[in-house]
Design an enzyme around this catalytic site. Structure first.
Site, PDB file in Angstrom:
ATOM      1  N   GLY A 184      -5.744  65.531 -12.569  1.00 51.07           N
ATOM      2  CA  GLY A 184      -5.451  63.918 -13.207  1.00 51.07           C
ATOM      3  C   GLY A 184      -3.580  64.068 -12.241  1.00 51.07           C
ATOM      4  O   GLY A 184      -3.115  65.233 -12.155  1.00 51.07           O
ATOM      5  N   ASP A 221      -4.696  58.144  -7.750  1.00 43.91           N
ATOM      6  CA  ASP A 221      -4.227  59.799  -7.375  1.00 43.91           C
ATOM      7  C   ASP A 221      -2.601  58.680  -6.168  1.00 43.91           C
ATOM      8  O   ASP A 221      -2.355  60.570  -5.693  1.00 43.91           O
ATOM      9  CB  ASP A 221      -5.520  60.525  -6.635  1.00 43.91           C
ATOM     10  N   ARG A 273      -4.876  70.152  -3.398  1.00 47.41           N
ATOM     11  CA  ARG A 273      -5.778  69.353  -3.611  1.00 47.41           C
ATOM     12  C   ARG A 273      -5.068  67.762  -2.528  1.00 47.41           C
ATOM     13  O   ARG A 273      -4.365  67.737  -3.751  1.00 47.41           O
ATOM     14  CB  ARG A 273      -6.243  68.694  -5.244  1.00 47.41           C
ATOM     15  N   ASN A 277      -8.444  56.039  -6.195  1.00 47.54           N
ATOM     16  CA  ASN A 277      -8.620  56.753  -7.628  1.00 47.54           C
ATOM     17  C   ASN A 277      -9.861  57.520  -7.489  1.00 47.54           C
ATOM     18  O   ASN A 277     -10.126  57.055  -6.932  1.00 47.54           O
ATOM     19  CB  ASN A 277      -8.052  55.442  -8.289  1.00 47.54           C
ATOM     20  N   LYS A 278     -10.054  57.801  -8.775  1.00 52.78           N
ATOM     21  CA  LYS A 278     -11.566  58.707  -8.494  1.00 52.78           C
ATOM     22  C   LYS A 278     -12.925  57.402  -8.574  1.00 52.78           C
ATOM     23  O   LYS A 278     -13.008  56.041  -8.463  1.00 52.78           O
ATOM     24  CB  LYS A 278     -11.793  58.562 -10.941  1.00 52.78           C
ATOM     25  N   GLN A 318     -15.355  63.339 -16.060  1.00 55.16           N
ATOM     26  CA  GLN A 318     -13.876  62.964 -17.131  1.00 55.16           C
ATOM     27  C   GLN A 318     -14.192  62.046 -18.232  1.00 55.16           C
ATOM     28  O   GLN A 318     -13.665  62.500 -19.633  1.00 55.16           O
ATOM     29  CB  GLN A 318     -12.981  63.081 -16.016  1.00 55.16           C
TER      30      GLN A 318
END
Ligand code: MRU
Length: 353
Positions: free
Chosen positions: A48, A238, A90, A248-249, A197
């Protein structure tokens, strides 16, 4: 009732909840070296964007406190090295680099400090980043409140709750705020392949908060919009480019397309530290590729033939034109986002429609 802490600093040790084991086991791990923190970020013990930022900041504090440097120049070299290792953990979540840059900039912009003062400054700044994150999330929750109608059916992707932050959450923070203000909401939780998640973490958080929910597979979102009726989508981010393009994811872009096709408002919730004002569009956002085993295995069980070609981008980029509004701690930005985000950055704190 919430019963866990994502990350905390205690007597020279960084303590993190191992999110890989949730919801079955509540295991905290302790980290004493920056390289260990980097590894925890890489392997998703903590994940996150804002939580990763706080972890990186504490990683730098570990480097400073563990250093035997006699001069500030020596300390600076050690911090550079630790920073490089942390930055590589990351690449997409910009909060990681943002947190490190905030500390480094503050450290060397101030009056020349002694080594001891510099160490203390880094720790205090890391702690400030963690504390501010919680306050920022609560502000986003309040700023998003009016966008959530009573009885809203909300579609949510990935995990954006207390686990993805130091506490409270971003998109899930808006849902929490609505719930705390007495609004009856129901959350449709995307499971979020491949790391799940949504299925593992968001359901667990919502259960503890007493917020009604229904878990769905990612591919069901279009069906849910057309048959059940979804009032709004809420997702985190993100890294956002200056024009509002949103990394984002993986799966967020598909969700935004489905929302667009059904006329469902699509909101992105993020602290301004997640906006990368140095890049003009999503084309420039680095997208993390993760190991293929995340897809070919479910748990320890292989589900695909050996040798199959796999692509596993951890994030996608939703073009700004599919986003209805962006909820930040300073207010809500509406299109055109290049202008409205810039105004929020300059300190304007009201709605910018
Ligand atoms: O790979 P993860 O689990 O770190 O991805 C998390 C997300 O994509 C969240 O939506 C994002 O970090 C923003 S919410 C705090």
């Amino acid at each position: 009732m919430k019963t866990y802490t994502t990350i905390e600093w205690e007597d020279g040790v960084v303590r993190m909840l191992d999110q890989r084991l949730l919801p079955d086991e509540l295991v905290y791990r302790e980290y004493r070296k920056p390289a260990e923190v980097a590894e925890a970020i890489r392997t998703m013990v903590i994940r996150g964007a804002p939580a990763i930022g706080a972890a990186a900041a504490y990683g730098l504090a570990l480097a400073a406190l563990g250093s035997s440097a006699d001069t500030v120049d020596e300390l600076r070299r050690e911090l550079d090295q630790a920073g490089q290792v942390l930055r590589q953990a990351r690449p997409t979540a910009v909060n990681l680099a943002w947190a490190l840059e905030r500390i480094e900039r503050g450290l060397f912009a101030s009056e020349p400090l002694s080594v001891e003062e510099a160490r203390l400054y880094i720790l205090e700044e890391a702690q400030a980043i963690a504390v501010e994150d919680v306050d920022t999330n609560r502000r986003m929750g309040l700023n998003g409140l009016s966008l959530v109608p009573d009885q809203a059916r909300i579609l949510h992707h990935c995990n954006t709750g207390a686990l993805a932050t130091v506490d409270y959450g971003t998109a899930l923070g808006v849902i929490r705020t609505a719930h705390e203000h007495g609004k009856q909401v129901h959350v449709y939780v995307d499971e979020t392949r491949p790391r799940l998640q949504g299925a593992r973490l968001t359901t667990w958080e919502l259960q503890q908060l007493g917020i009604p929910q229904t878990l769905i597979v990612d591919g069901a979102s279009g069906y849910m919009m057309s048959k059940v009726g979804i009032d709004l989508c809420l997702v985190g981010c993100d890294r956002m480019a200056a024009n509002g393009d949103t990394a984002n994811k993986i799966g967020t872009f598909n969700l935004a397309l489905a929302a667009h096709a059904h006329g469902v408002p699509f909101y992105v919730v993020l602290p301004l530290s997640t906006v990368d004002f140095t890049i003009q569009s999503g084309e420039e956002i680095p997208i993390e590729e993760r190991p293929e085993e995340e897809i070919t295995l479910v748990g320890d069980c292989r589900i695909s033939p050996h040798g199959v070609q796999v692509a596993n981008p951890a994030f996608d980029v939703t073009p700004a034109r599919y986003i209805t509004a962006i909820i930040t701690e300073r207010g809500v930005a509406y299109p055109p986002f290049a202008e409205s985000l810039a105004r929020l950055r300059q300190g304007q704190t009201h709605e910018t429609r």
